[in-house]
Design an enzyme around this catalytic site. Structure first.
Site, short mmCIF file in Angstrom:
data_model
loop_
_atom_site.label_atom_id
_atom_site.label_comp_id
_atom_site.label_asym_id
_atom_site.label_seq_id
_atom_site.Cartn_x
_atom_site.Cartn_y
_atom_site.Cartn_z
N SER A 68 68.55 3.76 22.02
CA SER A 68 67.60 4.56 22.47
C SER A 68 67.90 6.16 22.11
O SER A 68 69.46 6.18 22.16
CB SER A 68 67.40 4.61 23.94
OG SER A 68 66.63 5.67 24.46
N TYR A 96 71.38 4.62 32.16
CA TYR A 96 70.79 4.13 30.82
C TYR A 96 71.56 4.63 29.44
O TYR A 96 71.77 3.70 28.85
CB TYR A 96 69.45 4.82 31.07
CG TYR A 96 68.45 4.39 29.87
CD1 TYR A 96 67.79 2.84 29.95
CD2 TYR A 96 68.04 4.98 28.58
CE1 TYR A 96 66.74 2.40 29.10
CE2 TYR A 96 67.00 4.45 27.77
CZ TYR A 96 66.67 3.32 27.80
OH TYR A 96 65.61 2.73 27.07
N1 LIG Z 1 59.37 2.38 25.52
C1 LIG Z 1 60.22 3.24 24.93
O1 LIG Z 1 59.75 4.66 24.87
C2 LIG Z 1 61.67 3.05 24.72
C3 LIG Z 1 62.28 4.00 24.01
C4 LIG Z 1 63.49 3.73 23.62
C5 LIG Z 1 64.41 2.74 23.51
N2 LIG Z 1 63.25 1.60 24.46
C6 LIG Z 1 64.02 0.36 24.63
O2 LIG Z 1 63.08 -0.84 23.94
C7 LIG Z 1 63.33 -1.94 24.88
C8 LIG Z 1 61.84 -2.44 25.19
O3 LIG Z 1 61.41 -1.56 26.16
P1 LIG Z 1 59.83 -1.76 26.60
O4 LIG Z 1 59.54 -0.15 26.58
O5 LIG Z 1 59.20 -2.71 25.78
O6 LIG Z 1 59.94 -1.82 27.95
P2 LIG Z 1 59.05 -2.96 28.90
O7 LIG Z 1 59.58 -2.58 30.38
O8 LIG Z 1 57.88 -2.86 28.78
O9 LIG Z 1 59.79 -4.49 28.52
C9 LIG Z 1 61.02 -4.67 29.04
C10 LIG Z 1 60.95 -6.28 29.15
O10 LIG Z 1 62.22 -6.89 29.77
C11 LIG Z 1 62.08 -7.76 30.44
N3 LIG Z 1 63.14 -7.91 31.43
C12 LIG Z 1 63.84 -7.25 32.28
N4 LIG Z 1 64.87 -7.69 32.76
C13 LIG Z 1 65.20 -8.98 31.95
C14 LIG Z 1 66.05 -9.97 32.44
N5 LIG Z 1 67.14 -9.83 33.12
N6 LIG Z 1 65.86 -10.90 31.13
C15 LIG Z 1 64.89 -11.25 30.43
N7 LIG Z 1 63.75 -10.13 30.26
C16 LIG Z 1 63.96 -9.00 31.16
C17 LIG Z 1 60.94 -7.30 31.43
O11 LIG Z 1 60.21 -8.29 32.08
C18 LIG Z 1 59.77 -6.71 30.39
O12 LIG Z 1 58.98 -7.51 29.97
C19 LIG Z 1 64.37 -1.61 26.07
O13 LIG Z 1 65.65 -2.11 25.52
C20 LIG Z 1 64.33 -0.18 26.14
O14 LIG Z 1 65.33 0.40 26.54
C21 LIG Z 1 62.16 1.55 24.80
#
Ligand SMILES: NC(=O)c1ccc[n+]([C@@H]2O[C@H](COP(=O)([O-])OP(=O)(O)OC[C@H]3O[C@@H](n4cnc5c(N)ncnc54)[C@H](O)[C@@H]3O)[C@@H](O)[C@H]2O)c1
Length: 244
Positions: free
Chosen positions: A138, A150
Site C-alpha cells: 500500500s 499497517y
Molecule cells: N482499498 C484500498 O484503498 C486499499 C489500498 C491499499 C492496499 N489495500 C490492500 O488490499 C487488500 C484488500 O483490501 P480491500 O480494500 O479489498 O479490503 P476489504 O476489507 O474489503 O477485504 C479484505 C478481506 O480480507 C478478509 N480477511 C480478513 N482477515 C482474514 C483472515 N484472517 N483470513 C482470511 N481472510 C481475511 C476479510 O474478510 C475481507 O473480505 C488488503 O491487503 C489491503 O491492505 C487496499
C-alpha cells in the site's frame, strides 16, 4: 476494458477474495480463463461472491493466520499456479495508543497470512517450474498518521516478497507486490467520509482508483506477460506517490 491478460488453464488461489479488491480480482482472473479458488474468513460474503461468479470459481472459508488450515486447503487443490494475497485488515491508532491486540491482529493477518500461503504453495510452484505470487502492499507504507501498525505490516510484506523473489528466481516462480493508493472500494470505504474527501483532493489524477484498475494490475503480474518481472512493487495510485 478488463481481462486483458489471458490465464486459460491456470488455477489461482485468491485470499481476501470476498473483499472489495478481492471480488474484482476474482472476476478479472476468471474473465481471463483462470480457475479461481476464492478464500476468505467471511463465510457470508463468500456465499454472495459464489453467486456472482461462474462455475470455474470455488469458494473456501479460510483463516490465513491458521497455518494448518492453509496447508489443508493447498493439499486439497490439484494444482495452484497463481497466489494472490489480499486478506487484510486496517486499524489506525497513533503510536502512543497502539495496543498489543490490535498490533497482533494487523501483523498476523497481513504478514503471517502472506507467509503461510507462500510457505504452503511455493514449494509446489517450484516443483512445477511455474508460479506467480502477487502480494498486497500500500502507499500507506510511506507513512500516515495513525498508520504505524499497517505500515509495519506492509513493509514486512514488501521485504518478504523481495527475499522470496530472490530465492525463487531461478525456478520459474515470480513474486511481486501491488501497492494501491486510495481506492473507491473495500477498506478505504471504512474510513470517515471527510477524511476520504480531503485525501482524494491530493490525487494528481483527481479521483480515487477503482477495484477493477487494481485487479487489472494484479492480473498482469499473475500472467505469462510478466515473465521477467520479479521482486518488484507496482504502485497504482493516480500519481499520489510521485511527490510535489
Ligand atoms: N482499498 C484500498 O484503498 C486499499 C489500498 C491499499 C492496499 N489495500 C490492500 O488490499 C487488500 C484488500 O483490501 P480491500 O480494500 O479489498 O479490503 P476489504 O476489507 O474489503 O477485504 C479484505 C478481506 O480480507 C478478509 N480477511 C480478513 N482477515 C482474514 C483472515 N484472517 N483470513 C482470511 N481472510 C481475511 C476479510 O474478510 C475481507 O473480505 C488488503 O491487503 C489491503 O491492505 C487496499
Amino acid at each position: 476494458m478488463f481481462g486483458r491478460y489471458p490465464a486459460a488453464g491456470r488455477t489461482a488461489l485468491v485470499t481476501g477474495a470476498a473483499g472489495g479488491l478481492g471480488r474484482a480480482c476474482c472476476a478479472v482472473l476468471a474473465g481471463g480463463g483462470c480457475r479461481v479458488i476464492a478464500a476468505d474468513l467471511d463465510a457470508g460474503a463468500l456465499a454472495e461472491l459464489a453467486g456472482e461468479l461462474g462455475d470455474d470459481t470455488t469458494t473456501r472459508q479460510l483463516d490465513v493466520t491458521d497455518r494448518a488450515a492453509v496447508e489443508s486447503l493447498v493439499a486439497s487443490a490439484d494444482r495452484v499456479d497463481v497466489l494472490v494475497n489480499l486478506a487484510g485488515v486496517i486499524r489506525n491508532q497513533t503510536l502512543a495508543k497502539i495496543d498489543d491486540a490490535m498490533l497482533q491482529l494487523v501483523l498476523d493477518t497481513h504478514v503471517m497470512g502472506t507467509l503461510n500461503t507462500m510457505r504452503a504453495l511455493t514449494p509446489l510452484m517450484r516443483a512445477n517450474g511455474y508460479g506467480r505470487v502477487v502480494n498486497m502492499s500500500s502507499i500507506a507504507l510511506r507513512g500516515t498518521v495513525g498508520g504505524c501498525a499497517y505500515a509495519a505490516a506492509k513493509g514486512a510484506i514488501e521485504g518478504v516478497s523481495r527475499s522470496a523473489a530472490l530465492e525463487l528466481a531461478s525456478s520459474g516462480v515470480t513474486v511481486n507486490c501491488v501497492a494501491p493508493g486510495l481506492i473507491d472500494a473495500g477498506m478505504f470505504l471504512t474510513v470517515p467520509e471527510d477524511y476520504r474527501r480531503e485525501k482524494a483532493q491530493r490525487i494528481p489524477m483527481g479521483r480515487l482508483g477503482t477495484a477493477g484498475e487494481i485487479a487489472e494490475c494484479i492480473a498482469f503480474l499473475a500472467s505469462d506477460a510478466a515473465s521477467y518481472v520479479t521482486g518488484q512493487t507496482l504502485t497504482v495510485c493516480g500519481g499520489l506517490s510521485i511527490g510535489f
